[in-house]
Write an enzyme that holds these catalytic residues in place. Sequence first.
Site, short mmCIF file in Angstrom:
data_model
loop_
_atom_site.label_atom_id
_atom_site.label_comp_id
_atom_site.label_asym_id
_atom_site.label_seq_id
_atom_site.Cartn_x
_atom_site.Cartn_y
_atom_site.Cartn_z
N GLY A 11 0.84 -1.19 0.00
CA GLY A 11 0.00 0.00 0.00
C GLY A 11 0.87 1.24 0.00
CB SER A 36 1.38 -6.27 5.04
OG SER A 36 1.64 -6.82 6.31
CB ILE A 42 7.86 6.67 7.56
CG1 ILE A 42 8.34 5.44 8.31
CG2 ILE A 42 8.43 7.93 8.19
CD1 ILE A 42 9.84 5.25 8.28
CB VAL A 44 8.55 12.85 7.02
CG1 VAL A 44 8.95 11.77 8.00
CG2 VAL A 44 8.98 12.48 5.61
CE LYS A 75 9.19 21.97 -4.42
NZ LYS A 75 9.69 20.59 -4.27
CB VAL A 185 2.97 -11.70 0.11
CG1 VAL A 185 3.58 -12.71 -0.86
CG2 VAL A 185 1.91 -10.85 -0.59
CG LEU A 340 10.82 3.93 -1.36
CD1 LEU A 340 10.64 3.85 0.14
CD2 LEU A 340 11.88 4.96 -1.70
CB THR A 351 14.06 12.24 -7.28
OG1 THR A 351 14.80 11.78 -6.14
CG2 THR A 351 14.81 13.38 -7.95
N GLY A 352 11.53 11.35 -5.09
CA GLY A 352 10.84 10.15 -4.60
C GLY A 352 9.51 9.92 -5.29
#
Length: 528
Positions: A11, A36, A42, A44, A75, A185, A340, A351-352
């Site tokens: 997710g 799961s 996280i 932030v 932004k 899984v 990721l 860039t994430g």
Amino acid sequence: MKINSICVVGGGSSGWMTAAALSKKLDNTKITLIESKKIKTIGVGESTLGHINRFMVALGLEDKDWMPACNATYKVSIQFTNWKKEGTRFQYPFGKHDLTDKPGLNSWYYIRNIDPSFTDETYAEFYNPVTYLADTNKMVVDDTIVRNFQFKWDTAYHMDAELFGKYLKENICIPNGVNHVQDTVLSVNKTEDGNISSLITEENGEIFADLFIDCTGFRSLLLEQEMGSKFISFDDYLYNDSALACRIPYVDRENEMHNVTDCYAMKNGWVWNIPLWNRIGTGYCYSSKFTTRDQAADEFRTHLAKSDPKRAEEAEFFDINIRHGKRERAWVKNVIGIGLSYGFLEPLESTGLLTTHENILRLIDILERRDGYITKIDIDGFNYSVDFDLEAFKSFVGIHYVFSQREDSEYWKQIKYNLNMVPEGWITDGMVRTPRLYMEFIHCANVTNRFSDMSGTLYIAAGMGYNPVGKTELQYEISKKNLDIDALENTIALHNKYKKQVLKHLKRCPSHFEFLRDNIYGTSEFSF
């Protein structure tokens, strides 16, 4: 291979972004998302770039629809504080270069040599009036005074990425029929040729699909662990391997709610500042090679105390381990890594989420091209394209360090002189020798072609004090009569006149906070 069903594993923001886009664009494809219960995300605060607007358009999202649910703000630039050296600041504004009343892209470099009032940070305002929005913390819609500014495409967002994923889940995925499975899984079943045929889950048994998308984060459960796409580390190039993050309340909401992401250089890394509607997300991205966790925490808390000592004292930090790098291939057999699970760079240039939504759109292009039918050329093209982009972004992040003039710590001394900006074998690199026709045929994204003016690099270089046109070159151009000093003087006068005009105009415009309050949050239940 014909793709009739897709299973997204994981997710979080990347998983729900993937499922939302697929369910919105692929009408006849069954979409399942396995999430799961045991793994927490996280949050932030996430910063985006203008590219995300293409993703928003693809989903049919309007700002008023989703921003209040995600505590999002606008932004218009990335601000770099203390990167050149202590006491400096420059902008990397969004949007195209504005060449109105300017002879060309070299004019500022010549003017920089003849007029001391044109300091390094003025490059951005000279070529992009959006800089004035960033410097004054003002917001406008499409505006004839702020030239070239297109609100729809030249603004990005700060958002709570966890809430964004939740919004997509509830407002796009579930209504579009995405099968949401909350389970873990345990293992996979594979066919003789190495494709995954099904996943074995703890409570829901066997789940089948034609294509599996890995959104399990750094674990890369399917792509790396099951399909063997080995991890290639960037640690020898990007030094920052750790981060301390926290959420802090506003003290002066209107003035602290900036319309920029502030990247503040420190002795052993840099601090991000992402102002959301309800709070500020901030963190210190640092290198454990040059400082300890406790030392970094002390340095970070001292930095936060500059704006409010009490807030700094009460701030609670949590640790993030950064795993710079990529998997050897993003698409192996019938498994694709998105987010990721494929690769990650430190968030210096936001860039994430960028690589996440760009790779989702790239996958949709492939699946739409032949109505879900794919062959190896599609897989090869995807792998080439995402690898090219990530390597280009890696080099772009590196530029921020090698251009710096800081010498105040061992971190800055080492990082500036040890990054190899020209990789070995660059002259005979395979990408250079790849036939252009083949590249076009497989629809590879060539970053240098996509951003033809390389504007990002120019903003960073100029802001750091890098001027490719020195006084010797200036004298040479004058002696050859290639350069008209009178024309440059006229350009200076026109620029100063326009600067005065736009700053006067912006004084009457709403602040970022006022703009959000009146246009996004004014009648929302999320308003304070």
